[in-house]
Structures are given as structure tokens and as C-alpha cells.
Design a protein around this motif. Structure first.
Motif, PDB file in Angstrom:
ATOM      1  N   GLU A 246       7.116  50.383  59.064  1.00 27.57           N
ATOM      2  CA  GLU A 246       6.798  51.754  58.660  1.00 27.57           C
ATOM      3  C   GLU A 246       7.542  52.127  57.377  1.00 27.57           C
ATOM      4  OE1 GLU A 246       7.693  54.304  61.997  1.00 27.57           O
ATOM      5  OE2 GLU A 246       6.123  53.391  63.227  1.00 27.57           O
ATOM      6  N   LYS A 247       8.808  51.765  57.301  1.00 34.96           N
ATOM      7  CA  LYS A 247       9.592  52.051  56.098  1.00 34.96           C
ATOM      8  C   LYS A 247       9.055  51.257  54.909  1.00 34.96           C
ATOM      9  CE  LYS A 247      14.182  51.934  54.109  1.00 34.96           C
ATOM     10  NZ  LYS A 247      15.610  51.781  54.305  1.00 34.96           N
ATOM     11  N   ALA A 248       8.756  49.989  55.122  1.00 36.00           N
ATOM     12  CA  ALA A 248       8.273  49.127  54.040  1.00 36.00           C
ATOM     13  C   ALA A 248       6.948  49.643  53.470  1.00 36.00           C
ATOM     14  CB  ALA A 248       8.114  47.692  54.540  1.00 36.00           C
ATOM     15  N   GLU A 249       6.064  50.119  54.342  1.00 36.86           N
ATOM     16  CA  GLU A 249       4.770  50.628  53.876  1.00 36.86           C
ATOM     17  C   GLU A 249       4.935  51.842  52.968  1.00 36.86           C
ATOM     18  OE1 GLU A 249       2.819  51.116  57.668  1.00 36.86           O
ATOM     19  OE2 GLU A 249       1.888  49.117  57.527  1.00 36.86           O
TER      20      GLU A 249
ATOM     21  N   GLN B  84       3.338  42.205  48.927  1.00 32.16           N
ATOM     22  CA  GLN B  84       3.239  40.970  48.171  1.00 32.16           C
ATOM     23  C   GLN B  84       1.800  40.459  48.217  1.00 32.16           C
ATOM     24  OE1 GLN B  84       6.633  38.163  48.659  1.00 32.16           O
ATOM     25  NE2 GLN B  84       7.042  39.416  50.465  1.00 32.16           N
ATOM     26  N   ASP B  85       1.423  39.764  47.198  1.00 32.74           N
ATOM     27  CA  ASP B  85       0.088  39.170  47.140  1.00 32.74           C
ATOM     28  C   ASP B  85       0.180  37.733  47.638  1.00 32.74           C
ATOM     29  OD1 ASP B  85      -2.605  38.899  46.643  1.00 32.74           O
ATOM     30  OD2 ASP B  85      -2.326  38.441  44.523  1.00 32.74           O
ATOM     31  N   VAL B  86       0.403  37.593  48.954  1.00 33.32           N
ATOM     32  CA  VAL B  86       0.589  36.288  49.562  1.00 33.32           C
ATOM     33  C   VAL B  86      -0.369  36.163  50.736  1.00 33.32           C
ATOM     34  CG1 VAL B  86       2.212  34.800  50.788  1.00 33.32           C
ATOM     35  CG2 VAL B  86       3.031  36.239  48.932  1.00 33.32           C
ATOM     36  N   GLU B  87      -1.083  35.060  50.783  1.00 30.36           N
ATOM     37  CA  GLU B  87      -1.972  34.786  51.911  1.00 30.36           C
ATOM     38  C   GLU B  87      -1.140  34.207  53.053  1.00 30.36           C
ATOM     39  OE1 GLU B  87      -5.328  35.176  52.482  1.00 30.36           O
ATOM     40  OE2 GLU B  87      -5.273  36.385  50.661  1.00 30.36           O
ATOM     41  N   PRO B  88      -1.345  34.706  54.271  1.00 35.62           N
ATOM     42  CA  PRO B  88      -0.623  34.123  55.410  1.00 35.62           C
ATOM     43  C   PRO B  88      -1.006  32.659  55.602  1.00 35.62           C
ATOM     44  CG  PRO B  88      -1.966  36.011  56.081  1.00 35.62           C
ATOM     45  CD  PRO B  88      -2.222  35.767  54.639  1.00 35.62           C
ATOM     46  N   LYS B  89      -0.059  31.888  56.077  1.00 32.88           N
ATOM     47  CA  LYS B  89      -0.329  30.479  56.359  1.00 32.88           C
ATOM     48  C   LYS B  89      -1.235  30.390  57.577  1.00 32.88           C
ATOM     49  CE  LYS B  89       4.096  29.219  54.509  1.00 32.88           C
ATOM     50  NZ  LYS B  89       5.445  29.590  54.801  1.00 32.88           N
ATOM     51  N   SER B  90      -2.319  29.673  57.448  1.00 32.99           N
ATOM     52  CA  SER B  90      -3.302  29.617  58.531  1.00 32.99           C
ATOM     53  C   SER B  90      -2.779  28.888  59.771  1.00 32.99           C
ATOM     54  CB  SER B  90      -4.592  28.958  58.051  1.00 32.99           C
ATOM     55  OG  SER B  90      -4.333  27.638  57.634  1.00 32.99           O
ATOM     56  N   ASP B  91      -1.820  27.987  59.598  1.00 33.65           N
ATOM     57  CA  ASP B  91      -1.319  27.235  60.745  1.00 33.65           C
ATOM     58  C   ASP B  91      -0.145  27.932  61.437  1.00 33.65           C
ATOM     59  OD1 ASP B  91       0.387  26.831  58.602  1.00 33.65           O
ATOM     60  OD2 ASP B  91       0.851  24.765  59.144  1.00 33.65           O
ATOM     61  N   GLU B  92       0.269  29.071  60.913  1.00 34.43           N
ATOM     62  CA  GLU B  92       1.401  29.791  61.475  1.00 34.43           C
ATOM     63  C   GLU B  92       0.909  30.911  62.384  1.00 34.43           C
ATOM     64  OE1 GLU B  92       4.314  32.709  59.332  1.00 34.43           O
ATOM     65  OE2 GLU B  92       4.954  30.658  58.948  1.00 34.43           O
ATOM     66  N   GLU B  93       1.522  31.031  63.553  1.00 34.98           N
ATOM     67  CA  GLU B  93       1.165  32.118  64.463  1.00 34.98           C
ATOM     68  C   GLU B  93       1.503  33.455  63.802  1.00 34.98           C
ATOM     69  OE1 GLU B  93       2.490  33.961  68.755  1.00 34.98           O
ATOM     70  OE2 GLU B  93       3.273  32.038  68.146  1.00 34.98           O
ATOM     71  N   GLN B  94       0.558  34.371  63.800  1.00 34.14           N
ATOM     72  CA  GLN B  94       0.775  35.672  63.190  1.00 34.14           C
ATOM     73  C   GLN B  94       1.314  36.662  64.220  1.00 34.14           C
ATOM     74  OE1 GLN B  94       0.335  36.819  59.784  1.00 34.14           O
ATOM     75  NE2 GLN B  94       0.717  34.630  59.735  1.00 34.14           N
ATOM     76  N   THR B  95       2.590  36.931  64.124  1.00 32.86           N
ATOM     77  CA  THR B  95       3.244  37.931  64.953  1.00 32.86           C
ATOM     78  C   THR B  95       3.573  39.116  64.051  1.00 32.86           C
ATOM     79  OG1 THR B  95       5.457  37.106  64.491  1.00 32.86           O
ATOM     80  CG2 THR B  95       4.288  36.096  66.363  1.00 32.86           C
ATOM     81  N   PRO B  96       3.955  40.250  64.615  1.00 30.70           N
ATOM     82  CA  PRO B  96       4.371  41.358  63.752  1.00 30.70           C
ATOM     83  C   PRO B  96       5.500  40.963  62.793  1.00 30.70           C
ATOM     84  CG  PRO B  96       3.974  42.162  65.952  1.00 30.70           C
ATOM     85  CD  PRO B  96       3.880  40.650  66.020  1.00 30.70           C
ATOM     86  N   ALA B  97       6.429  40.136  63.246  1.00 32.80           N
ATOM     87  CA  ALA B  97       7.539  39.717  62.381  1.00 32.80           C
ATOM     88  C   ALA B  97       7.060  38.827  61.235  1.00 32.80           C
ATOM     89  CB  ALA B  97       8.603  38.992  63.205  1.00 32.80           C
ATOM     90  N   THR B  98       6.128  37.903  61.506  1.00 28.99           N
ATOM     91  CA  THR B  98       5.639  37.052  60.416  1.00 28.99           C
ATOM     92  C   THR B  98       4.765  37.853  59.457  1.00 28.99           C
ATOM     93  OG1 THR B  98       3.763  36.229  61.726  1.00 28.99           O
ATOM     94  CG2 THR B  98       5.767  34.886  61.711  1.00 28.99           C
ATOM     95  N   ARG B  99       4.042  38.843  59.964  1.00 25.66           N
ATOM     96  CA  ARG B  99       3.248  39.702  59.067  1.00 25.66           C
ATOM     97  C   ARG B  99       4.166  40.512  58.153  1.00 25.66           C
ATOM     98  NH1 ARG B  99      -0.110  39.808  63.574  1.00 25.66           N
ATOM     99  NH2 ARG B  99       0.781  41.715  64.429  1.00 25.66           N
ATOM    100  N   LEU B 100       5.290  40.997  58.698  1.00 26.73           N
ATOM    101  CA  LEU B 100       6.265  41.719  57.893  1.00 26.73           C
ATOM    102  C   LEU B 100       6.818  40.821  56.793  1.00 26.73           C
ATOM    103  CD1 LEU B 100       8.018  44.281  57.456  1.00 26.73           C
ATOM    104  CD2 LEU B 100       9.612  43.337  59.130  1.00 26.73           C
ATOM    105  N   ALA B 101       7.121  39.588  57.129  1.00 22.04           N
ATOM    106  CA  ALA B 101       7.627  38.633  56.139  1.00 22.04           C
ATOM    107  C   ALA B 101       6.565  38.320  55.092  1.00 22.04           C
ATOM    108  CB  ALA B 101       8.087  37.358  56.832  1.00 22.04           C
ATOM    109  N   ASP B 102       5.330  38.109  55.524  1.00 27.93           N
ATOM    110  CA  ASP B 102       4.249  37.796  54.584  1.00 27.93           C
ATOM    111  C   ASP B 102       3.924  38.978  53.673  1.00 27.93           C
ATOM    112  OD1 ASP B 102       3.962  35.236  55.597  1.00 27.93           O
ATOM    113  OD2 ASP B 102       2.245  35.738  56.869  1.00 27.93           O
ATOM    114  N   ARG B 103       3.832  40.164  54.249  1.00 30.30           N
ATOM    115  CA  ARG B 103       3.418  41.347  53.477  1.00 30.30           C
ATOM    116  C   ARG B 103       4.486  41.850  52.525  1.00 30.30           C
ATOM    117  NH1 ARG B 103       1.513  45.983  57.254  1.00 30.30           N
ATOM    118  NH2 ARG B 103       1.093  46.963  55.241  1.00 30.30           N
ATOM    119  N   PHE B 104       5.756  41.835  52.973  1.00 28.83           N
ATOM    120  CA  PHE B 104       6.808  42.480  52.189  1.00 28.83           C
ATOM    121  C   PHE B 104       7.998  41.574  51.881  1.00 28.83           C
ATOM    122  CE2 PHE B 104       4.643  45.887  54.529  1.00 28.83           C
ATOM    123  CZ  PHE B 104       4.242  46.685  53.465  1.00 28.83           C
ATOM    124  N   GLY B 105       8.021  40.366  52.397  1.00 29.68           N
ATOM    125  CA  GLY B 105       9.166  39.483  52.168  1.00 29.68           C
ATOM    126  C   GLY B 105      10.414  39.945  52.890  1.00 29.68           C
ATOM    127  N   ILE B 106      10.220  40.583  54.062  1.00 31.31           N
ATOM    128  CA  ILE B 106      11.335  41.142  54.824  1.00 31.31           C
ATOM    129  C   ILE B 106      11.542  40.358  56.107  1.00 31.31           C
ATOM    130  CG2 ILE B 106      12.100  43.152  56.155  1.00 31.31           C
ATOM    131  CD1 ILE B 106      10.684  44.909  54.085  1.00 31.31           C
TER     132      ILE B 106
END
Length: 75
Positions: free
Chosen positions: A36-39, A45-67
Motif C-alpha cells: 500500500e505504501k509502495a503504490e 519497475q518495468d520488470v516481467e515476473p519470472k514465469s517459473d517462479e511462484e507468484q506470492t504477494p511477497a514476490t509481486r512486491l519484489a517484482d513490482r517495486f524491488g522491495i
């Protein structure tokens, strides 16, 4: 009510978010609060999630904002 500090890493720096709660926030709640704070404060970031990585809220946070959440402690 207790004040909790959620520490996270962004761009090689440590930042924190304070929240009040009777119980220590679990990791899912911490990710929700930091997302919520990051948004509001950071550019996605302009990064595509890795297709072989499980997408959890934590990995989405890392992918979207580098956090990455690094800890939750009582203030």
C-alpha cells in the motif's frame, strides 16, 4: 496497542514503516501494508515476473517495486 516496525530493503537501502496493532503483523499483513505504501510513494519497475517462479504477494512486491521485507519488530 503496540507499535510495530516493518523493515524493508529498497534499492540497497533499509526503510521502515510503523503500524499499530495489538498483535505482531504476520508476513502477509506486512507485505500488504508495504505494498500500500509502495503504490503511493514509489514508481513501479518495468520488470516481467519470472514465469517459473511462484507468484506470492511477497514476490509481486519484489517484482513490482524491488522491495524485500527484512523484519518485523516491536518499537
Amino acid at each position: 496497542m503496540t507499535t510495530w516496525i516493518i523493515a524493508y530493503s529498497k534499492d540497497g537501502n533499509t526503510a521502515m514503516l510503523k503500524t499499530d496493532s495489538e498483535h505482531k503483523p504476520d508476513m502477509d499483513r506486512a507485505v500488504e501494508l508495504v505494498t500500500e505504501k509502495a503504490e503511493k510513494e514509489y514508481v513501479e519497475q518495468d520488470v516481467e515476473p519470472k514465469s517459473d517462479e511462484e507468484q506470492t504477494p511477497a514476490t509481486r512486491l519484489a517484482d513490482r517495486f524491488g522491495i524485500t521485507i527484512t523484519g518485523i519488530s516491536e518499537a
